[in-house]
Scaffold this motif. Structure first.
Motif, mmCIF file in Angstrom:
data_model
loop_
_atom_site.group_PDB
_atom_site.id
_atom_site.type_symbol
_atom_site.label_atom_id
_atom_site.label_comp_id
_atom_site.label_asym_id
_atom_site.label_seq_id
_atom_site.Cartn_x
_atom_site.Cartn_y
_atom_site.Cartn_z
ATOM 1 N N ASN A 130 61.653 -0.283 112.797
ATOM 2 C CA ASN A 130 60.713 -0.926 111.884
ATOM 3 C C ASN A 130 60.325 -0.019 110.724
ATOM 4 O O ASN A 130 59.271 -0.170 110.143
ATOM 5 N N SER A 131 61.179 0.945 110.381
ATOM 6 C CA SER A 131 60.886 1.830 109.266
ATOM 7 C C SER A 131 62.157 2.503 108.795
ATOM 8 O O SER A 131 63.029 2.839 109.586
ATOM 9 N N LEU A 132 62.239 2.712 107.479
ATOM 10 C CA LEU A 132 63.347 3.467 106.908
ATOM 11 C C LEU A 132 62.996 4.942 106.785
ATOM 12 O O LEU A 132 63.815 5.748 106.384
ATOM 13 N N GLY A 133 61.752 5.274 107.115
ATOM 14 C CA GLY A 133 61.333 6.669 107.028
ATOM 15 C C GLY A 133 60.653 7.018 105.722
ATOM 16 O O GLY A 133 60.242 8.160 105.525
ATOM 17 N N TYR A 134 60.528 6.060 104.818
ATOM 18 C CA TYR A 134 59.879 6.279 103.525
ATOM 19 C C TYR A 134 58.973 5.068 103.244
ATOM 20 O O TYR A 134 59.461 3.936 103.219
ATOM 21 N N ASP A 135 57.699 5.321 103.018
ATOM 22 C CA ASP A 135 56.738 4.228 102.876
ATOM 23 C C ASP A 135 57.084 3.284 101.727
ATOM 24 O O ASP A 135 56.990 2.057 101.864
ATOM 25 N N ASP A 136 57.494 3.852 100.577
ATOM 26 C CA ASP A 136 57.765 2.985 99.429
ATOM 27 C C ASP A 136 58.991 2.095 99.675
ATOM 28 O O ASP A 136 59.027 0.935 99.257
ATOM 29 N N LEU A 137 59.978 2.640 100.387
ATOM 30 C CA LEU A 137 61.166 1.839 100.691
ATOM 31 C C LEU A 137 60.862 0.775 101.748
ATOM 32 O O LEU A 137 61.390 -0.344 101.692
ATOM 33 N N ASP A 138 60.002 1.117 102.699
ATOM 34 C CA ASP A 138 59.573 0.120 103.695
ATOM 35 C C ASP A 138 58.905 -1.064 102.997
ATOM 36 O O ASP A 138 59.129 -2.226 103.352
ATOM 37 N N GLU A 139 58.078 -0.749 102.003
ATOM 38 C CA GLU A 139 57.371 -1.800 101.271
ATOM 39 C C GLU A 139 58.359 -2.702 100.529
ATOM 40 O O GLU A 139 58.234 -3.932 100.528
ATOM 41 N N LEU A 140 59.374 -2.083 99.896
ATOM 42 C CA LEU A 140 60.389 -2.865 99.180
ATOM 43 C C LEU A 140 61.254 -3.677 100.124
ATOM 44 O O LEU A 140 61.737 -4.753 99.767
ATOM 45 N N MET A 141 61.453 -3.147 101.330
ATOM 46 C CA MET A 141 62.260 -3.871 102.310
ATOM 47 C C MET A 141 61.523 -5.118 102.782
ATOM 48 O O MET A 141 62.117 -6.183 102.963
ATOM 49 N N LYS A 142 60.217 -4.971 102.984
ATOM 50 C CA LYS A 142 59.416 -6.110 103.442
ATOM 51 C C LYS A 142 59.279 -7.159 102.345
ATOM 52 O O LYS A 142 59.299 -8.365 102.607
ATOM 53 N N GLU A 143 59.121 -6.693 101.125
ATOM 54 C CA GLU A 143 58.903 -7.599 99.992
ATOM 55 C C GLU A 143 59.765 -7.161 98.804
ATOM 56 O O GLU A 143 59.315 -6.391 97.952
ATOM 57 N N PRO A 144 61.030 -7.621 98.744
ATOM 58 C CA PRO A 144 61.912 -7.233 97.632
ATOM 59 C C PRO A 144 61.319 -7.618 96.277
ATOM 60 O O PRO A 144 60.669 -8.653 96.137
ATOM 61 N N LYS A 145 61.548 -6.757 95.299
ATOM 62 C CA LYS A 145 60.992 -6.970 93.956
ATOM 63 C C LYS A 145 62.081 -6.748 92.909
ATOM 64 O O LYS A 145 63.052 -6.044 93.156
ATOM 65 N N PRO A 146 61.913 -7.329 91.705
ATOM 66 C CA PRO A 146 62.812 -6.968 90.605
ATOM 67 C C PRO A 146 62.671 -5.479 90.307
ATOM 68 O O PRO A 146 61.598 -4.893 90.493
ATOM 69 N N LEU A 147 63.751 -4.867 89.863
ATOM 70 C CA LEU A 147 63.738 -3.439 89.563
ATOM 71 C C LEU A 147 64.411 -3.176 88.220
ATOM 72 O O LEU A 147 65.256 -3.957 87.770
ATOM 73 N N TYR A 148 64.031 -2.064 87.609
ATOM 74 C CA TYR A 148 64.743 -1.548 86.453
ATOM 75 C C TYR A 148 65.662 -0.423 86.922
ATOM 76 O O TYR A 148 65.236 0.481 87.657
ATOM 77 N N PHE A 149 66.935 -0.469 86.508
ATOM 78 C CA PHE A 149 67.856 0.627 86.719
ATOM 79 C C PHE A 149 68.218 1.201 85.344
ATOM 80 O O PHE A 149 68.788 0.494 84.509
ATOM 81 N N VAL A 150 67.868 2.441 85.121
ATOM 82 C CA VAL A 150 68.268 3.115 83.884
ATOM 83 C C VAL A 150 69.473 3.984 84.223
ATOM 84 O O VAL A 150 69.367 4.935 85.015
ATOM 85 N N LEU A 151 70.636 3.645 83.652
ATOM 86 C CA LEU A 151 71.889 4.319 83.985
ATOM 87 C C LEU A 151 72.422 5.090 82.781
ATOM 88 O O LEU A 151 72.329 4.624 81.636
ATOM 89 N N GLU A 152 72.985 6.252 83.049
ATOM 90 C CA GLU A 152 73.660 7.052 82.024
ATOM 91 C C GLU A 152 75.074 7.334 82.514
ATOM 92 O O GLU A 152 75.262 8.061 83.509
#
Length: 327
Positions: A130-152
């Motif tokens: 019930n955890s990926l080991g990182y709180d912010d990733l757990d939150e995104l896993m429970k509730e997926p959100k749009p994201l910005y990817f800045v790529l170079e």
């Protein structure tokens, strides 16, 4: 000047922040792409989740190699060398990002990207703990959100322009390289180069585990791969024994025993490790299980028990001498 472009894919918007040079490279199957990335939330602060430049190492993927976040292949294939672009991606493209980010963070922390000694795939592990080991990733896993990817985009190498490492191979190629790595590990072990041998065994195990996650657990193809992985893991443990990493041996052999309680070699190596760290009762119990499973090992186990008895007698005598004058 920023250019805002729609890529023709639902839920993606591209904004060029810095133009690249030349023509768009050929992103053919097998091409290795090197790039920096920054992932941000779509909040007012544009909160940064991950940033490869902070870590100090650019990202590398191989086109067509079933990278979990395949949308990155689509985004990169619209870019020129040296280009920096921001991509807004809706939740239909970002749902698996937490799993990818977990692996990338583990690499940055000097850990294995996959827990190869755990006998379930990443998705199963996630639900089990019930955890990926990182709180912010757990939150995104429970509730997926749009994201910005800045790529170079830094470099695109065609398949004939680099030597492919095992992580860059497809499943068929991985299966072919496993026995090669196994043989190299065995040779290094015989030469007494135990640390180098562990790297070969470990690379082979990771190849197998990557293939195994695509099979249905406990069915015949999965079990064949499991048997291969267990053999390599036990060879890995033999190296660890010679390196005196006894507690790690106990950990890995216990993983095998919990899933496959009929593997005599796992009990034997765990018994030997217990013996080295003075766990007498556990060592005797494991050696007893070895004889239950494989009576043919009676001579070997008898020799180890004799060593254990001698060591325990010496230890008991030392303890008596140590505390003799204390009472």
């Amino acid at each position: 000047m920023q250019d805002t472009l729609l890529l023709g894919f639902e839920g993606i918007k591209k904004t060029i922040l810095h133009g690249g040079t030349g023509e768009i490279p050929k992103f053919i199957t097998g091409a290795k792409v090197t790039f920096h990335f920054r992932t941000q939330l779509c909040d007012d602060e544009r909160t940064v989740i991950d940033d490869s430049k902070v870590v100090g190492t650019p990202m590398e993927i191989v086109i067509g190699n079933m990278f979990k976040l395949d949308i990155w292949e689509t985004l990169l294939s619209s870019m020129r060398i040296g280009e920096v672009a921001e991509f807004w991606c809706d939740t239909i493209h970002t749902g698996v990002y937490p799993l990818v980010a977990k692996s990338l963070r583990r690499i940055a922390e000097g850990k294995d990207p996959v827990d190869w000694h755990i006998r379930t795939c990443g998705m199963a592990n996630m639900f089990a703990y019930n955890s990926l080991g990182y709180d912010d990733l757990d939150e995104l896993m429970k509730e997926p959100k749009p994201l910005y990817f800045v790529l170079e985009l830094l470099i695109v190498r065609q398949p004939n322009e680099y030597n492919r490492e095992s992580w860059a191979l497809n499943d068929e190629e991985r299966l072919k390289v496993v026995p090669v790595l196994h043989g190299q590990g065995n040779k290094l072990y015989k030469e007494g180069r135990f640390q180098e041998a562990t790297l070969k065994y470990k690379e082979a195990i990771i190849c197998i585990k990557n293939i195994q996650t695509k099979e249905k657990a406990w069915e015949v193809p999965w079990l064949k791969l499991e048997k291969m992985a267990n053999t390599l893991t036990l060879n890995y443990c033999q190296c660890l024994m010679r390196m005196e990493e006894y507690y790690e041996v106990i950990e890995h052999t216990s993983d095998i025993i919990n899933q496959h309680p009929g593997v005599a070699k796992a009990f034997y190596l765990r018994g030997k490790a217990h013996m080295e760290v003075w766990n007498e009762a556990e060592a005797r119990q494991d050696f007893s299980r070895v004889l239950d499973i494989n009576p043919g090992m009676k001579k070997t186990v008898k020799r180890d028990l004799a060593v254990l008895n001698m060591r325990m007698e010496e230890k008991n005598q030392e303890d008596k001498n140590k505390y003799k004058g204390m009472f």
